[in-house]
Design a protein around this motif. Structure first.
Motif, PDB file in Angstrom:
ATOM      1  N   ILE A 144       0.792  -1.242   0.000  1.00  0.00           N
ATOM      2  CA  ILE A 144       0.000   0.000   0.000  1.00  0.00           C
ATOM      3  C   ILE A 144       0.817   1.281   0.000  1.00  0.00           C
ATOM      4  CG2 ILE A 144      -1.891  -1.165   1.197  1.00  0.00           C
ATOM      5  CD1 ILE A 144      -1.383   0.647   3.557  1.00  0.00           C
ATOM      6  N   PHE A 145       2.143   1.217   0.224  1.00  0.00           N
ATOM      7  CA  PHE A 145       2.894   2.473   0.272  1.00  0.00           C
ATOM      8  C   PHE A 145       3.075   3.019  -1.141  1.00  0.00           C
ATOM      9  CE2 PHE A 145       5.689   4.528   3.610  1.00  0.00           C
ATOM     10  CZ  PHE A 145       5.663   5.740   2.973  1.00  0.00           C
ATOM     11  N   GLU A 146       2.301   4.040  -1.471  1.00  0.00           N
ATOM     12  CA  GLU A 146       2.356   4.617  -2.817  1.00  0.00           C
ATOM     13  C   GLU A 146       3.057   5.968  -2.785  1.00  0.00           C
ATOM     14  OE1 GLU A 146       0.729   3.699  -5.870  1.00  0.00           O
ATOM     15  OE2 GLU A 146       0.370   1.684  -5.082  1.00  0.00           O
ATOM     16  N   PHE A 147       3.314   6.487  -3.982  1.00  0.00           N
ATOM     17  CA  PHE A 147       4.049   7.749  -4.082  1.00  0.00           C
ATOM     18  C   PHE A 147       3.293   8.914  -3.442  1.00  0.00           C
ATOM     19  CE2 PHE A 147       5.768  11.394  -6.541  1.00  0.00           C
ATOM     20  CZ  PHE A 147       7.077  11.250  -6.172  1.00  0.00           C
TER      21      PHE A 147
ATOM     22  N   THR B  31      -1.731   6.325  -0.937  1.00  0.00           N
ATOM     23  CA  THR B  31      -1.466   5.408   0.170  1.00  0.00           C
ATOM     24  C   THR B  31      -2.693   5.268   1.059  1.00  0.00           C
ATOM     25  OG1 THR B  31       0.799   6.205   0.167  1.00  0.00           O
ATOM     26  CG2 THR B  31       0.117   4.925   2.060  1.00  0.00           C
ATOM     27  N   LEU B  32      -3.280   6.418   1.376  1.00  0.00           N
ATOM     28  CA  LEU B  32      -4.459   6.421   2.242  1.00  0.00           C
ATOM     29  C   LEU B  32      -5.585   5.639   1.600  1.00  0.00           C
ATOM     30  CD1 LEU B  32      -4.924   7.722   4.947  1.00  0.00           C
ATOM     31  CD2 LEU B  32      -6.012   9.633   3.811  1.00  0.00           C
ATOM     32  N   SER B  33      -5.802   5.895   0.309  1.00  0.00           N
ATOM     33  CA  SER B  33      -6.919   5.245  -0.357  1.00  0.00           C
ATOM     34  C   SER B  33      -6.697   3.743  -0.449  1.00  0.00           C
ATOM     35  CB  SER B  33      -7.123   5.876  -1.740  1.00  0.00           C
ATOM     36  OG  SER B  33      -7.024   4.946  -2.758  1.00  0.00           O
ATOM     37  N   LYS B  34      -5.453   3.350  -0.757  1.00  0.00           N
ATOM     38  CA  LYS B  34      -5.185   1.922  -0.858  1.00  0.00           C
ATOM     39  C   LYS B  34      -5.290   1.250   0.506  1.00  0.00           C
ATOM     40  CE  LYS B  34      -2.642  -0.553  -4.279  1.00  0.00           C
ATOM     41  NZ  LYS B  34      -1.350  -0.910  -4.882  1.00  0.00           N
TER      42      LYS B  34
END
Lengths: 380, 380
Positions: free
Chosen positions: A65-68, A73-76
């Motif tokens: 889930i750690f996105e750019f 990130t929150l949404s995932k």
């Protein structure tokens, strides 16, 4: 003047690139730190005694889930949480139901097998619906996965509930680590990105219009002989044109992001998408203006000369307006020029009209462009 | 004639929609079957005794890599395999190295922690590079995940290699189930989709040009009073314009797909992207033609009447050409009309030129459009 401009632009491009690199580097370091933190669950004995093998789920959560962008990130993360809880709940109930109804025999295997099929197929079909796909695709996937894992292991493990609780708590830890690092340590906001990209679109279009005029009225014949070369601004115009899907995903993330910087909680991100759409329409017009330049059939120099002054005036003031609008979007204040510019553009249009009727070749595109851009202007 | 045309188009649209629904349904059922098959690893005692808890990984693999298009499934599966093997291999060596150098003490914890950080950060940075992101994003993610899981559990589990082998074999089983079902049972090919979407783009543009001409030369004044309504073909024109990212991902999947149907192994998918780009350029021109229709400033009926015949002739033959080209793309045969149409278009252009110089308002756009579309034409 164009030389200075291009120097400034290339400098800005350089800066932008470096900033982009810097942000990527910071993001990578943040991910590294998050991974080390969740790995400690495994590496430190007192923690490992608490969570055991389930520490795996914390690591998996962080990697996945750690996105750019913070909003992504929150949404995932929220999607994953939602999918896990729903799938786990349904899976638990299905497994216990199957056991109570039929005992541990073959009948329950068949029931569970069909439950897997039905939920898997229905979940997948749901994922393919555009409205779900846009925002909840990941939640649906995790739902299917968790349901499946829980319902089949429900037959084996004695204490499904305990297992589920433990896994959920490690997933929660992973989520917490991600969110804290993503939101609090040098956060990269999708909303900032969307905001900047909107105002840079204004700038790109303004630059494209200026270059176009410059090219059109450059009267030395050596240029006329090679009309085919694509200019640099044509590329930026096209990137404005093709920004739709990127903008939409940014807006999607931006909606998840909490209050920060200059943005409130209910910031009008949809307006950004609408203005972006208008700018794409304008980019279409600018591109076809450019196509006029590349057409083998060019009006004679004298005709061009006759429409040079008013066309340049219109084009430059259009570019100026766009730049100002971009500026006012950046600084988030109402453009004060609105009252001044609108009548000015209108009067120029009248002037252009009169010129068109008196000369043979009307720059009909300019008029259109004007119509559309005043439309954009009115919209803001 | 336009009525009949629109009926045909709405019928085709309906059919298309139903076909789309059907394909989604089939895909969902396929996923359901695959899930049941891998669940059997858990549900049937003899199989469970073989694989144990690792059956989890087979389920996970199916949920995660089974995508709508066969090419996407294949690409994701291969990515996952690559990432798992590389990450697992590196993780194993790092874990054994750390143990051999420092024993089981705190020093090895520190070494492993830093390895996690370095690989996590470097891997994430690599993922953000556009060239990697486009094709190997998923492999990089799985690499980070597997490395991390293996290296931290290397400290705990005595037999890392055995664990890794077992997991890999269950992942392999999940992959095999996915690939077999995805490729052999009613496969949905991304290459077919790309092929169809290219030829439907030709049709959409042809339709848009026809409608545009229809609107422009409709002389009853009631229509003139309400020029603002957006037509249906404007939407389809815009969808052509915004098809870039979708086309690129389809081409990306299509490249993974094995020999099937009319396509060979090294089918020129890049050519599809290039032609798509040209069609998007053409869509730009058609959209600005439409913008002319919506402009408040319209030439008088008599002027329009004077250019009606040649413009219509050009537009209709353009539309016809586009349709034919679309057809020949669909059927994958060389258009035989090439030799006939090119000179015809050229002569029409000359005719239009003469009309423009004799009438006041030149449909300058038509000329441009012609220039560009003959460009498209030459390119094929």
């Amino acid at each position: 003047r164009p030389n200075k401009l291009s120097i400034i632009f290339s400098y800005l491009g350089e800066l932008q690139k470096n900033r982009q690199k810097m942000r990527k580097l910071i993001h990578s370091i943040k991910v590294g730190i998050a991974l080390v933190l969740v790995s400690l669950l495994y590496l430190l004995d007192p923690l490992y005694e608490q969570v055991g093998e389930n520490a795996m789920w914390a690591i998996m959560t962080v990697v996945v889930i750690f996105e750019f962008f913070a909003g992504a990130t929150l949404s995932k993360g929220i999607n994953r949480g939602l999918g896990t809880i729903l799938g786990g709940g349904l899976g638990c109930s299905a497994a216990t139901l199957a056991q109570e109804v039929t005992g541990m025999g073959e009948a329950s295997t068949i029931i569970i097998g069909s439950a897997v099929f039905v939920i898997g197929a229905a979940g997948t079909y749901t994922r393919l619906q555009p409205s779900i796909k846009k925002r909840y695709d990941y939640a649906a996937m995790i739902f299917i996965l968790t349901f499946n894992l829980v319902v089949v292991s429900g037959l084996r493990a004695e204490e499904v509930l305990k297992l589920a609780r433990e896994r959920l708590s490690t997933i929660g830890m992973g989520f917490a680590v991600c969110i804290i690092i993503s939101l609090l340590v040098f956060p990269t906001w999708a909303s900032d990105e969307l905001h900047d990209s909107l105002s840079s679109k204004f700038q790109a279009l303004a630059k494209a219009i200026e270059e176009c005029l410059e090219d059109y009225f450059r009267l030395n014949s050596e240029k006329d002989n090679q009309p085919g070369q694509p200019s640099s601004s044509s590329g930026s115009c096209k990137s404005v044109l093709h920004s739709k899907s990127k903008d939409e995903s940014l807006a999607n993330f931006a909606k998840w992001e909490p209050w920060h910087g200059k943005f409130g909680l209910h910031y009008p991100w949809n307006k950004y998408l609408q203005v972006g759409e208008q700018l794409r329409d304008l980019a279409t017009i600018v591109l076809s203006l450019k196509a006029c330049l590349q057409s083998p059939r060019q009006p004679s120099s004298s005709v061009r000369e006759s429409i040079k002054e008013p066309s340049k005036a219109v084009g430059l003031s259009l570019a100026l307006t766009l730049r100002e609008l971009g500026e006012s979007v950046t600084k988030m204040r109402r453009s004060q020029q609105e009252a001044v510019i609108m009548p000015k553009l209108k009067s120029m249009r009248v002037e252009l009209n009169s010129i068109i009727s008196s000369s043979k070749f009307g720059p009909l595109e300019n008029v259109d462009e004007l119509a559309i851009s005043s439309f954009v202007f009115l919209l803001m």
